[in-house]
Design a protein around this motif. Structure first.
Motif, PDB file in Angstrom:
ATOM      1  N   GLY A  65       0.773  -1.238   0.000  1.00  0.00           N
ATOM      2  CA  GLY A  65       0.000   0.000   0.000  1.00  0.00           C
ATOM      3  C   GLY A  65       0.797   1.277   0.000  1.00  0.00           C
ATOM      4  O   GLY A  65       0.225   2.363  -0.146  1.00  0.00           O
ATOM      5  N   THR A  66       2.124   1.205   0.126  1.00  0.00           N
ATOM      6  CA  THR A  66       2.898   2.439   0.261  1.00  0.00           C
ATOM      7  C   THR A  66       3.072   3.195  -1.046  1.00  0.00           C
ATOM      8  O   THR A  66       3.356   4.392  -1.033  1.00  0.00           O
ATOM      9  N   LEU A  67       2.883   2.524  -2.183  1.00  0.00           N
ATOM     10  CA  LEU A  67       3.029   3.212  -3.463  1.00  0.00           C
ATOM     11  C   LEU A  67       1.986   4.320  -3.602  1.00  0.00           C
ATOM     12  O   LEU A  67       2.285   5.405  -4.123  1.00  0.00           O
ATOM     13  N   HIS A  68       0.776   4.076  -3.148  1.00  0.00           N
ATOM     14  CA  HIS A  68      -0.277   5.086  -3.239  1.00  0.00           C
ATOM     15  C   HIS A  68       0.119   6.358  -2.480  1.00  0.00           C
ATOM     16  O   HIS A  68      -0.061   7.475  -2.975  1.00  0.00           O
ATOM     17  N   ASP A  69       0.660   6.181  -1.275  1.00  0.00           N
ATOM     18  CA  ASP A  69       1.089   7.346  -0.492  1.00  0.00           C
ATOM     19  C   ASP A  69       2.271   8.042  -1.148  1.00  0.00           C
ATOM     20  O   ASP A  69       2.363   9.280  -1.139  1.00  0.00           O
ATOM     21  N   ALA A  70       3.179   7.263  -1.727  1.00  0.00           N
ATOM     22  CA  ALA A  70       4.371   7.845  -2.334  1.00  0.00           C
ATOM     23  C   ALA A  70       4.016   8.748  -3.501  1.00  0.00           C
ATOM     24  O   ALA A  70       4.520   9.877  -3.612  1.00  0.00           O
TER      25      ALA A  70
ATOM     26  N   ALA B  98       7.184  21.110 -12.976  1.00  0.00           N
ATOM     27  CA  ALA B  98       6.438  20.074 -12.254  1.00  0.00           C
ATOM     28  C   ALA B  98       6.729  18.704 -12.846  1.00  0.00           C
ATOM     29  O   ALA B  98       6.911  17.721 -12.110  1.00  0.00           O
ATOM     30  N   GLU B  99       6.782  18.611 -14.166  1.00  0.00           N
ATOM     31  CA  GLU B  99       7.078  17.318 -14.784  1.00  0.00           C
ATOM     32  C   GLU B  99       8.491  16.856 -14.436  1.00  0.00           C
ATOM     33  O   GLU B  99       8.700  15.665 -14.139  1.00  0.00           O
ATOM     34  N   ALA B 100       9.450  17.767 -14.447  1.00  0.00           N
ATOM     35  CA  ALA B 100      10.817  17.389 -14.085  1.00  0.00           C
ATOM     36  C   ALA B 100      10.877  16.845 -12.664  1.00  0.00           C
ATOM     37  O   ALA B 100      11.572  15.853 -12.391  1.00  0.00           O
ATOM     38  N   LEU B 101      10.164  17.474 -11.738  1.00  0.00           N
ATOM     39  CA  LEU B 101      10.130  16.983 -10.352  1.00  0.00           C
ATOM     40  C   LEU B 101       9.535  15.583 -10.295  1.00  0.00           C
ATOM     41  O   LEU B 101      10.090  14.674  -9.646  1.00  0.00           O
ATOM     42  N   ILE B 102       8.402  15.390 -10.965  1.00  0.00           N
ATOM     43  CA  ILE B 102       7.722  14.087 -10.921  1.00  0.00           C
ATOM     44  C   ILE B 102       8.602  13.000 -11.511  1.00  0.00           C
ATOM     45  O   ILE B 102       8.764  11.919 -10.919  1.00  0.00           O
ATOM     46  N   LEU B 103       9.185  13.256 -12.675  1.00  0.00           N
ATOM     47  CA  LEU B 103      10.021  12.241 -13.315  1.00  0.00           C
ATOM     48  C   LEU B 103      11.230  11.895 -12.459  1.00  0.00           C
ATOM     49  O   LEU B 103      11.597  10.711 -12.343  1.00  0.00           O
ATOM     50  N   SER B 104      11.847  12.892 -11.846  1.00  0.00           N
ATOM     51  CA  SER B 104      13.011  12.640 -10.999  1.00  0.00           C
ATOM     52  C   SER B 104      12.636  11.789  -9.789  1.00  0.00           C
ATOM     53  O   SER B 104      13.343  10.828  -9.449  1.00  0.00           O
ATOM     54  N   ARG B 105      11.532  12.127  -9.144  1.00  0.00           N
ATOM     55  CA  ARG B 105      11.126  11.404  -7.933  1.00  0.00           C
ATOM     56  C   ARG B 105      10.691   9.969  -8.253  1.00  0.00           C
ATOM     57  O   ARG B 105      11.019   9.032  -7.503  1.00  0.00           O
ATOM     58  N   LEU B 106       9.964   9.793  -9.343  1.00  0.00           N
ATOM     59  CA  LEU B 106       9.547   8.434  -9.714  1.00  0.00           C
ATOM     60  C   LEU B 106      10.757   7.579 -10.086  1.00  0.00           C
ATOM     61  O   LEU B 106      10.822   6.396  -9.720  1.00  0.00           O
ATOM     62  N   ALA B 107      11.716   8.169 -10.797  1.00  0.00           N
ATOM     63  CA  ALA B 107      12.904   7.410 -11.189  1.00  0.00           C
ATOM     64  C   ALA B 107      13.721   6.989  -9.975  1.00  0.00           C
ATOM     65  O   ALA B 107      14.328   5.911  -9.956  1.00  0.00           O
ATOM     66  N   ALA B 108      13.754   7.840  -8.946  1.00  0.00           N
ATOM     67  CA  ALA B 108      14.495   7.505  -7.737  1.00  0.00           C
ATOM     68  C   ALA B 108      13.823   6.377  -6.965  1.00  0.00           C
ATOM     69  O   ALA B 108      14.500   5.499  -6.417  1.00  0.00           O
ATOM     70  N   LEU B 109      12.494   6.395  -6.914  1.00  0.00           N
ATOM     71  CA  LEU B 109      11.767   5.370  -6.163  1.00  0.00           C
ATOM     72  C   LEU B 109      11.631   4.065  -6.934  1.00  0.00           C
ATOM     73  O   LEU B 109      11.772   2.979  -6.364  1.00  0.00           O
ATOM     74  N   TYR B 110      11.343   4.182  -8.235  1.00  0.00           N
ATOM     75  CA  TYR B 110      11.018   3.000  -9.041  1.00  0.00           C
ATOM     76  C   TYR B 110      11.787   3.059 -10.357  1.00  0.00           C
ATOM     77  O   TYR B 110      11.218   3.294 -11.424  1.00  0.00           O
ATOM     78  N   PRO B 111      13.091   2.859 -10.302  1.00  0.00           N
ATOM     79  CA  PRO B 111      13.910   2.971 -11.513  1.00  0.00           C
ATOM     80  C   PRO B 111      13.528   1.910 -12.543  1.00  0.00           C
ATOM     81  O   PRO B 111      13.130   0.796 -12.198  1.00  0.00           O
ATOM     82  N   GLY B 112      13.652   2.309 -13.793  1.00  0.00           N
ATOM     83  CA  GLY B 112      13.443   1.356 -14.874  1.00  0.00           C
ATOM     84  C   GLY B 112      12.027   1.254 -15.394  1.00  0.00           C
ATOM     85  O   GLY B 112      11.788   0.559 -16.393  1.00  0.00           O
ATOM     86  N   VAL B 113      11.063   1.928 -14.755  1.00  0.00           N
ATOM     87  CA  VAL B 113       9.686   1.881 -15.234  1.00  0.00           C
ATOM     88  C   VAL B 113       9.510   2.950 -16.316  1.00  0.00           C
ATOM     89  O   VAL B 113       9.880   4.113 -16.120  1.00  0.00           O
ATOM     90  N   GLN B 114       8.959   2.571 -17.449  1.00  0.00           N
ATOM     91  CA  GLN B 114       8.752   3.519 -18.540  1.00  0.00           C
ATOM     92  C   GLN B 114       7.842   4.661 -18.097  1.00  0.00           C
ATOM     93  O   GLN B 114       6.876   4.454 -17.358  1.00  0.00           O
ATOM     94  N   THR B 115       8.136   5.857 -18.547  1.00  0.00           N
ATOM     95  CA  THR B 115       7.292   7.013 -18.271  1.00  0.00           C
ATOM     96  C   THR B 115       6.806   7.605 -19.585  1.00  0.00           C
ATOM     97  O   THR B 115       7.578   7.758 -20.533  1.00  0.00           O
ATOM     98  N   VAL B 116       5.541   7.935 -19.623  1.00  0.00           N
ATOM     99  CA  VAL B 116       4.947   8.639 -20.752  1.00  0.00           C
ATOM    100  C   VAL B 116       4.317   9.895 -20.164  1.00  0.00           C
ATOM    101  O   VAL B 116       3.318   9.824 -19.452  1.00  0.00           O
ATOM    102  N   ALA B 117       4.937  11.043 -20.428  1.00  0.00           N
ATOM    103  CA  ALA B 117       4.529  12.300 -19.802  1.00  0.00           C
ATOM    104  C   ALA B 117       4.294  13.348 -20.875  1.00  0.00           C
ATOM    105  O   ALA B 117       4.966  13.356 -21.914  1.00  0.00           O
TER     106      ALA B 117
END
Length: 264
Positions: A17-22, A60-79
């Motif tokens: 359940g922690t992904l939702h909070d993250a 805002a997109e740069a912040l989101i992409l950076s934070r997601l990459a740090a938490l969950y590296p390797g997941v494709q992003t479409v932004a």
């Protein structure tokens, strides 16, 4: 016996359940970054598709992409802004993020309140976790371990769900429609009352039981709808295309056709 430790942090954090909070925290941080640009006269650029973009979208997109990459590296992003700069991928399969860092940019530029930060995790065409955050009202809607939920920034979560369809259901529609078009479309779905509104907030207002239907006839991009749909479905609603099947993700060009979002 020792516990099995998953090497997949996304699967692990979805299960506990922690992904939702993250992702909710990431969206709210992006919302706080955006807010100083609102009603500030910030400069506006025009993208190749003639849609507007501001520094708020880009940062805002740069912040989101950076934070997601740090938490969950390797997941494709479409932004959205990434796609505007580098081109839209042909399609996506398996697991990927769909991100709109500032949905409702035109309204944001005009000083309206209905603009949002959208983040959705898609697996095999279906949203499995998502957050929609509204900077102007300090409000966030999110999936959670037990369904959909809502909070004001800094406050506890409270559960939300769609309402049973009332005798006088109310529709939400794109603000770009004329009154005559809106009346015809809302009546087609059994609604005499309707309200025009920007952004993915429309999905969230149905999810929390304030409205009942959001029909959309014009094209949208997948990052416009994925987070809102995922939250609405977690609240007991649904989003369907013309043949009655759910709106799916990872389609060629990441474009949606007509759909209807609805509550109970």
């Amino acid at each position: 016996m020792p516990k099995t430790v998953t090497k997949d942090p996304v699967a692990r954090d979805l299960a506990n359940g922690t992904l939702h909070d993250a992702i909710a925290d990431i969206a709210e941080d992006a919302a706080r970054l955006i807010l100083p640009y609102w009603r500030s006269g910030a400069a506006v650029q025009v993208k190749s598709d003639d849609s507007p973009v501001t520094l708020a979208d880009q940062q805002a997109e740069a912040l989101i992409l950076s934070r997601l990459a740090a938490l969950y590296p390797g997941v494709q992003t479409v932004a959205e802004e990434q796609a505007a700069a580098d081109g839209v991928p042909d399609a996506a399969e398996g697991r990927f993020w769909l991100i709109d860092p500032l949905d409702g940019t035109k309204g944001f530029i005009a000083g309206k309140e209905s603009f949002t930060v959208n983040i959705a995790l898609i697996q095999n065409g279906v949203g499995v976790a998502a957050v929609v955050s509204a900077p102007a009202t300090d409000t966030t809607w999110s999936t959670g371990p037990d369904g959909a939920r809502k909070r004001r920034f800094g406050e506890p979560w409270r559960p939300i769900k769609v309402r049973d369809r009332p005798e006088r259901p109310a529709a939400l529609l794109s603000y770009t429609m004329t009154d005559d078009e809106a009346e015809r479309l809302s009546a087609r779905h059994g609604c005499k009352a309707w309200q025009g509104m920007d952004s993915s907030i429309k999905f969230c207002l149905i999810a929390e039981g304030s409205f009942d239907v959001y029909p959309r006839t014009g094209p949208t991009s997948e990052w416009d709808t994925a987070a809102g749909q995922t939250v609405l479905e977690a609240a007991g609603g649904r989003v369907v295309v013309d043949d009655g099947t759910p709106l799916m993700y990872g389609k060629p060009g990441f474009k949606n056709g007509a759909f209807v979002a609805m509550g109970g």
